[in-house]
Design an enzyme around this catalytic site. Structure first.
Site, PDB file in Angstrom:
ATOM      1  N   GLY A   1       0.794  -1.232   0.000  1.00  0.00           N
ATOM      2  CA  GLY A   1       0.000   0.000   0.000  1.00  0.00           C
ATOM      3  C   GLY A   1       0.823   1.276   0.000  1.00  0.00           C
TER       4      GLY A   1
ATOM      5  CD  GLU B   1      18.084   1.660   2.481  1.00  0.00           C
ATOM      6  OE1 GLU B   1      17.355   1.862   3.463  1.00  0.00           O
ATOM      7  OE2 GLU B   1      17.736   1.013   1.484  1.00  0.00           O
ATOM      8  NE  ARG B   2      16.678   8.014   2.612  1.00  0.00           N
ATOM      9  CZ  ARG B   2      15.690   8.430   3.379  1.00  0.00           C
ATOM     10  NH1 ARG B   2      15.882   9.446   4.215  1.00  0.00           N
ATOM     11  NH2 ARG B   2      14.509   7.847   3.332  1.00  0.00           N
TER      12      ARG B   2
ATOM     13  NE  ARG C   1      32.241   0.121 -33.231  1.00  0.00           N
ATOM     14  CZ  ARG C   1      31.714  -0.928 -33.852  1.00  0.00           C
ATOM     15  NH1 ARG C   1      32.296  -2.119 -33.762  1.00  0.00           N
ATOM     16  NH2 ARG C   1      30.606  -0.796 -34.559  1.00  0.00           N
TER      17      ARG C   1
ATOM     18  CD  GLN D   1      23.782   7.800 -27.827  1.00  0.00           C
ATOM     19  OE1 GLN D   1      22.918   7.169 -27.243  1.00  0.00           O
ATOM     20  NE2 GLN D   1      23.690   8.124 -29.098  1.00  0.00           N
TER      21      GLN D   1
ATOM     22  CG  HIS E   1      29.613   0.518 -24.902  1.00  0.00           C
ATOM     23  ND1 HIS E   1      30.002   1.438 -23.964  1.00  0.00           N
ATOM     24  CD2 HIS E   1      30.401  -0.576 -24.709  1.00  0.00           C
ATOM     25  CE1 HIS E   1      30.967   0.922 -23.206  1.00  0.00           C
ATOM     26  NE2 HIS E   1      31.229  -0.293 -23.647  1.00  0.00           N
ATOM     27  N   GLY E   2      27.282   2.516 -28.677  1.00  0.00           N
ATOM     28  CA  GLY E   2      26.445   2.347 -29.866  1.00  0.00           C
ATOM     29  C   GLY E   2      25.506   1.154 -29.727  1.00  0.00           C
TER      30      GLY E   2
ATOM     31  N   GLY F   1      14.132   5.407  -0.398  1.00  0.00           N
ATOM     32  CA  GLY F   1      13.522   6.745  -0.367  1.00  0.00           C
ATOM     33  C   GLY F   1      13.690   7.377  -1.741  1.00  0.00           C
TER      34      GLY F   1
HETATM   35  C1  LIG Z   1      14.664  -3.270  -6.264  1.00  0.00           C
HETATM   36  C2  LIG Z   1      14.089  -2.706  -5.018  1.00  0.00           C
HETATM   37  C3  LIG Z   1      14.586  -3.120  -3.799  1.00  0.00           C
HETATM   38  C4  LIG Z   1      14.011  -2.653  -2.614  1.00  0.00           C
HETATM   39  N1  LIG Z   1      14.445  -3.154  -1.423  1.00  0.00           N
HETATM   40  C5  LIG Z   1      13.760  -2.854  -0.281  1.00  0.00           C
HETATM   41  C6  LIG Z   1      14.054  -3.504   0.947  1.00  0.00           C
HETATM   42  O1  LIG Z   1      14.975  -4.321   1.024  1.00  0.00           O
HETATM   43  N2  LIG Z   1      13.304  -3.204   2.045  1.00  0.00           N
HETATM   44  C7  LIG Z   1      12.267  -2.295   1.991  1.00  0.00           C
HETATM   45  O2  LIG Z   1      11.624  -2.079   3.000  1.00  0.00           O
HETATM   46  N3  LIG Z   1      11.970  -1.650   0.823  1.00  0.00           N
HETATM   47  C8  LIG Z   1      12.681  -1.912  -0.308  1.00  0.00           C
HETATM   48  N4  LIG Z   1      12.361  -1.283  -1.497  1.00  0.00           N
HETATM   49  C9  LIG Z   1      11.262  -0.344  -1.509  1.00  0.00           C
HETATM   50  C10 LIG Z   1      11.627   1.117  -1.740  1.00  0.00           C
HETATM   51  O3  LIG Z   1      12.274   1.656  -0.633  1.00  0.00           O
HETATM   52  C11 LIG Z   1      10.323   1.839  -2.118  1.00  0.00           C
HETATM   53  O4  LIG Z   1       9.973   1.421  -3.422  1.00  0.00           O
HETATM   54  C12 LIG Z   1      10.410   3.346  -2.061  1.00  0.00           C
HETATM   55  O5  LIG Z   1      10.580   3.781  -0.745  1.00  0.00           O
HETATM   56  C13 LIG Z   1       9.175   4.018  -2.660  1.00  0.00           C
HETATM   57  O6  LIG Z   1       7.994   3.500  -2.115  1.00  0.00           O
HETATM   58  P1  LIG Z   1       6.808   3.039  -3.121  1.00  0.00           P
HETATM   59  O7  LIG Z   1       7.437   2.149  -4.135  1.00  0.00           O
HETATM   60  O8  LIG Z   1       5.720   2.485  -2.312  1.00  0.00           O
HETATM   61  O9  LIG Z   1       6.363   4.343  -3.870  1.00  0.00           O
HETATM   62  P2  LIG Z   1       5.225   5.374  -3.394  1.00  0.00           P
HETATM   63  O10 LIG Z   1       5.473   5.765  -1.978  1.00  0.00           O
HETATM   64  O11 LIG Z   1       3.894   4.827  -3.739  1.00  0.00           O
HETATM   65  O12 LIG Z   1       5.550   6.614  -4.347  1.00  0.00           O
HETATM   66  C14 LIG Z   1       5.126   6.645  -5.717  1.00  0.00           C
HETATM   67  C15 LIG Z   1       5.569   7.972  -6.328  1.00  0.00           C
HETATM   68  O13 LIG Z   1       4.973   9.054  -5.617  1.00  0.00           O
HETATM   69  C16 LIG Z   1       5.962   9.945  -5.155  1.00  0.00           C
HETATM   70  N5  LIG Z   1       5.589  10.497  -3.849  1.00  0.00           N
HETATM   71  C17 LIG Z   1       5.126   9.842  -2.759  1.00  0.00           C
HETATM   72  N6  LIG Z   1       4.948  10.695  -1.738  1.00  0.00           N
HETATM   73  C18 LIG Z   1       5.319  11.919  -2.188  1.00  0.00           C
HETATM   74  C19 LIG Z   1       5.378  13.213  -1.601  1.00  0.00           C
HETATM   75  N7  LIG Z   1       5.058  13.430  -0.315  1.00  0.00           N
HETATM   76  N8  LIG Z   1       5.806  14.246  -2.365  1.00  0.00           N
HETATM   77  C20 LIG Z   1       6.143  14.043  -3.643  1.00  0.00           C
HETATM   78  N9  LIG Z   1       6.122  12.845  -4.275  1.00  0.00           N
HETATM   79  C21 LIG Z   1       5.714  11.799  -3.543  1.00  0.00           C
HETATM   80  C22 LIG Z   1       7.209   9.097  -5.021  1.00  0.00           C
HETATM   81  O14 LIG Z   1       8.397   9.893  -5.047  1.00  0.00           O
HETATM   82  C23 LIG Z   1       7.090   8.190  -6.239  1.00  0.00           C
HETATM   83  O15 LIG Z   1       7.558   8.872  -7.368  1.00  0.00           O
HETATM   84  C24 LIG Z   1      12.970  -1.714  -2.683  1.00  0.00           C
HETATM   85  C25 LIG Z   1      12.504  -1.253  -3.914  1.00  0.00           C
HETATM   86  C26 LIG Z   1      13.031  -1.754  -5.073  1.00  0.00           C
HETATM   87  C27 LIG Z   1      12.473  -1.268  -6.385  1.00  0.00           C
END
Ligand SMILES: Cc1cc2nc3c(=O)[nH]c(=O)nc-3n(C[C@H](O)[C@H](O)[C@H](O)COP(=O)(O)OP(=O)(O)OC[C@H]3O[C@@H](n4cnc5c(N)ncnc54)[C@H](O)[C@@H]3O)c2cc1C
Length: 380
Positions: free
Chosen positions: A131, A243-244, A269, A337, A339-340, A365
């Site tokens: 969700g 993490e970031r 190349r 790009q 690497h064409g 995030g």
């Molecule tokens: C390959 C992969 C590995 C991952 N690994 C982990 C993991 O190990 N553990 C874990 O817990 N999670 C993991 N994640 C989850 C990841 O951290 C989330 O996908 C991310 O935090 C975004 O949450 P969401 O996908 O639910 O997007 P949403 O929260 O639904 O956001 C959808 C869009 O709306 C935008 N948005 C939402 N709120 C706002 C706001 N207030 N202002 C402006 N824009 C907004 C977002 O920036 C995004 O563009 C992983 C994700 C991927 C794809």
């Protein structure tokens, strides 16, 4: 070029990580990416080689060191191993263990941290839910106290290493709405009511596994709670800041690899009777790539240094992630790009790096949420 903070200790870690990756990842990495999985035995191999313990206290089975040592090891593993999916899968303890290390009891250190670092037990971090992931304070997976246990019901998604983790450090709601009602529970594989509902297919990071997890009345001992009940939100935010920085450093490493591949290709190349490096356009492309990598590396270096000094860096970590993310997307695009047509082929490393790069403005995030963090810490 390396980071400005690097000392002889970092050089030794680079050497250890390089040797490990050349021996255990590089020969198989491309195939593991295609297979969308690397062998689980690699965790134990990495633990025995002292790779997984870098940055963790020696009394918990670690090698000692700090964040700066972790990111240097990670960079070398990406450069020498050439499989980002494997490195990030192998590294999920980097996001699953820190809250246990910081806020866990000695018993929890022995049960969860030591086996990961010394034996290669697999850990994952479960925050994101189907969700929503950005609004952590709104998570809905519920844990209801029943004697010495919590009964957990809900779901998590996009969990890296989730399909085979021995345990998941999981964010659950133990209290009321908002950030004041959240706890962290270590939920172990084999707990009745806890199952991996799906292995997910992705754009990049193929060698890492990504899972959807389901909890249907899973009974988790209260002894598996990290810290006091409903106090986990600040722990999760603290974890996000490091993490970031890991993710910023991965962007620097991926871009560095794509840049090196591009220089080599451009030298070999030929077009119109001369190597691609004979065209000013190509040289300028490479120069722009090098400049942006240097800028992202410098900012990441500064924020890591401040973190190690104990400064609060949430806003700056978000800045470093966005700068490094944008840089990595640009550099990998330019690499394709240069690497064409070969840049669009699955046999070419930069094709894979280009796909891997797409994760970084989303994971840990999103780019938009980083700007929210920056706006908040800057005070407007
Ligand atoms: C390959 C992969 C590995 C991952 N690994 C982990 C993991 O190990 N553990 C874990 O817990 N999670 C993991 N994640 C989850 C990841 O951290 C989330 O996908 C991310 O935090 C975004 O949450 P969401 O996908 O639910 O997007 P949403 O929260 O639904 O956001 C959808 C869009 O709306 C935008 N948005 C939402 N709120 C706002 C706001 N207030 N202002 C402006 N824009 C907004 C977002 O920036 C995004 O563009 C992983 C994700 C991927 C794809």
């Amino acid at each position: 070029m390396g980071y400005l903070f690097e000392t002889e200790e970092h050089a030794a870690i680079r050497e250890t990580a390089r040797k490990f990756s050349q021996a255990h990842i590089a020969p198989h990495g491309a195939q593991w990416e295609e297979d969308e999985e690397f062998p689980a035995a690699l965790y134990a191999t990495a633990a025995k080689a002292g790779i997984l313990g870098i940055g963790y206290p020696e009394q918990m089975g670690g090698q000692g060191g700090d964040l700066s040592h972790v990111i240097v090891a990670c960079e070398e593993m990406i450069l020498a191993g050439r499989s980002v999916g494997t490195v990030v899968g192998l590294g999920t303890h980097g996001i699953a263990l820190p809250p246990i290390v910081r806020f866990g009891t000695p018993e929890q250190h022995t049960r969860f941290v030591v086996p990961c670092l010394t034996e290669g037990k697999i850990s994952a971090l479960g925050i994101t839910e189907p969700g929503g992931g950005s609004d952590v304070a709104a998570l809905t997976t519920r844990a209801v106290r029943d004697g010495d246990h919590y009964v957990v019901t809900g779901a998590k998604t996009f969990i890296t290493s989730g399909t085979r983790a021995d345990f998941v450090t999981t964010a659950v709601r133990t209290g009321g709405e908002g950030h004041g009602g959240i706890s962290l529970l270590v939920i172990e594989k084999g707990t009745p009511g806890f199952e991996v509902s799906k292995k997910l297919k992705k754009t990049g990071w193929w060698a890492s596994d990504t899972a959807e997890l389901h909890f249907d009345g899973a009974r988790v001992p209260v002894a598996n709670r990290i810290g006091a009940e409903s106090t986990a939100f600040p722990m999760i935010m603290m974890n996000f800041a490091s993490e970031r920085l890991f993710l910023a450093a991965q962007c620097v490493a991926i871009a560095e690899l794509a840049y090196r591949e591009s220089i080599q290709y451009a030298r070999e190349r030929n077009a119109f009777g001369k190597p691609l490096t004979g065209f000013q356009v190509t040289r300028h492309k490479l120069a722009d790539m090098a400049s942006r990598i240097a800028a992202a590396r410098a900012l990441t270096s500064e924020v890591v240094t401040r973190t190690v000094r104990g400064e609060m860096v949430a806003g700056q970590a978000a800045m470093a992630k966005n700068v490094a993310t944008d840089m990595c997307s640009f550099v990998c695009d330019q690499a394709v790009q240069i690497h064409g047509g070969y840049g669009y082929m699955r046999e070419t490393l930069v094709e894979r790096l280009y796909r891997d790069a797409r994760l970084y403005p989303i994971g840990g995030g999103t780019r938009e949420i980083m700007n929210e963090v920056i706006a908040k810490t800057e005070g407007y």
